[in-house]
Design an enzyme around this catalytic site. Sequence first.
Site, PDB file in Angstrom:
ATOM      1  N   LYS A   1      95.706  81.486 136.665  1.00  0.00           N
ATOM      2  CA  LYS A   1      95.328  80.072 136.618  1.00  0.00           C
ATOM      3  C   LYS A   1      93.856  79.853 136.965  1.00  0.00           C
ATOM      4  CE  LYS A   1     100.004  78.470 137.106  1.00  0.00           C
ATOM      5  NZ  LYS A   1     100.669  79.782 136.873  1.00  0.00           N
TER       6      LYS A   1
HETATM    7  C1  LIG Z   1     101.638  80.068 135.861  1.00  0.00           C
HETATM    8  C2  LIG Z   1     101.998  81.487 135.685  1.00  0.00           C
HETATM    9  C3  LIG Z   1     102.707  81.943 134.548  1.00  0.00           C
HETATM   10  C4  LIG Z   1     103.195  81.005 133.460  1.00  0.00           C
HETATM   11  O1  LIG Z   1     102.170  80.448 132.696  1.00  0.00           O
HETATM   12  P1  LIG Z   1     102.446  79.150 131.788  1.00  0.00           P
HETATM   13  O2  LIG Z   1     101.123  78.767 131.246  1.00  0.00           O
HETATM   14  O3  LIG Z   1     102.993  78.121 132.737  1.00  0.00           O
HETATM   15  O4  LIG Z   1     103.431  79.536 130.754  1.00  0.00           O
HETATM   16  C5  LIG Z   1     102.987  83.294 134.445  1.00  0.00           C
HETATM   17  N1  LIG Z   1     102.626  84.162 135.415  1.00  0.00           N
HETATM   18  C6  LIG Z   1     101.956  83.762 136.514  1.00  0.00           C
HETATM   19  C7  LIG Z   1     101.631  84.757 137.561  1.00  0.00           C
HETATM   20  C8  LIG Z   1     101.616  82.420 136.692  1.00  0.00           C
HETATM   21  O5  LIG Z   1     100.959  82.037 137.798  1.00  0.00           O
END
Ligand SMILES: *Cc1c(COP(=O)(O)O)cnc(C)c1O
Length: 481
Positions: A106
């Site tokens: 993120k």
């Molecule tokens: C948020 C997240 C995801 C999922 O991503 P999306 O964009 O919500 O599909 C997968 N793995 C990790 C470690 C995350 O923090």
Amino acid sequence: MLYHSTRSDMAFVDSAQAVLEGLAPDGGLYMPAQLPAFDWKACLQGSSLDMATDILSALLPDIPDMPNLVKKAYTGKFETEDLTPTGSVGDFHVLELFRGPTSAFKDVALSMLPQLLTAAKTAKGMQEDILILTATSGDTGKAALEGFHDVPGVRICVFYPHGGVSQVQRAQMVTQEGNNVAVCAVRGNFDDAQTGVKNIFAACRDKALPFSLSSANSINIGRLAPQVMYYFRAYRDLMDAGKISLGDEVNFSVPTGNFGDILAGYLAKLLGLPVGKLICASNANNVLTDFITTGTYDKRRPLLKTTSPSMDILVSSNLERLLYLLSGDTALVASLMKQLNTEGVYTVPADLLAKIQAEFCCGFCDDKKADEVMGRVYQELGYLCDPHTAAGWAAAEEYTAATGDQRPMVVLSTASPYKFPVAVLTAIGGDTSGDEFQQMERLSAMTGVAIPKNLSGLQGKEEKHTGVIDKDKMLDYVLNL
Ligand SMILES: *Cc1c(COP(=O)(O)O)cnc(C)c1O
């Protein structure tokens, strides 16, 4: 460029306004009325920062001075200058998205969003402060705090479930520095915190407040658009490594929760990048696997707690954007989302399912399988991955075995293994005793993989935000900020 809601194409806003609002007034998500023409080959020539600039300028043209915003967002914040490195592991390629300031994927988007929001605010002449409200199950909260701390004109408040995040994740949040940040635990689970935040938005709609509320979740197009870059980056890295030639198609397997990451991959494809199949990887909460297989989305099931908590989700918000992109029919999307809301289930028409299946494949992996994959990838290939990445790896293997598809496969790695030390130690046969910091040390001693500095540096850091409140006190908490 004009944006409208996925649920109606009667009202338009420009891209700066779409970023400021986050969610459209009818509850839909903002999408461009028409995707821009894009020189994808030229985009592949540049650095990661150039790629981000090209893509964001194309998708969000009403936000001025993009090269400067990109530079401010990313310079010096990631472990590597290319931000998101790709390396070959066995027959696959792994795109590492966790080299940012909080070791979560993120970071790529949440380093950029504050720049986009403040520039959009200036472009629109908006005077009042923005308050970013976020409920987190662990990763989003810290990444948002890191992105928004000390950003002028913006404040941020993060709620997390008391006792519901890992020790490391809690330490990341409660030690957060900055004059514009608030972090508070809520007695309840993640859903309680999330519902509390939604209620605050509803309660504040008609109040005259000294700030306007916004969200750091991937419902905001300003959170989604920065993620398109790393698909281009991975493609270019495969070219540079001699694995592909310009124009060859590449498949991507994406550990999926809210469907934001994988949708960014589809946007990359719509902008011209030669993307083959996009593989939607889930954990035991396999709503999306069922949907892509049958066309029926059914959230009426218990939410399971897994070793990949960031994918523990039953309503994948950004799927709505895909339904719109593939049908072009806002009335259909509005009706499906209404059914989801009232009945908890909907089924897409057969022609729409066929379009989805032409672009996407799917697979899921329970904790046992993730454990097996983490252990095997480490023992056989010497690569240490986290449980989310393991889900992506498992789906990629299953897809390749079932189809014989020979196109190169990139597995997106969304978290550092050090964020989930118990699951990773268990998988590779390590001792899991002690607290999470001791577990990290042991994992590092066993594998020789360095602990990210932002995580090892947390131990002993001053806890600044130790408040715990009941869930019905969240609004009061915000009003007293
Ligand atoms: C948020 C997240 C995801 C999922 O991503 P999306 O964009 O919500 O599909 C997968 N793995 C990790 C470690 C995350 O923090």
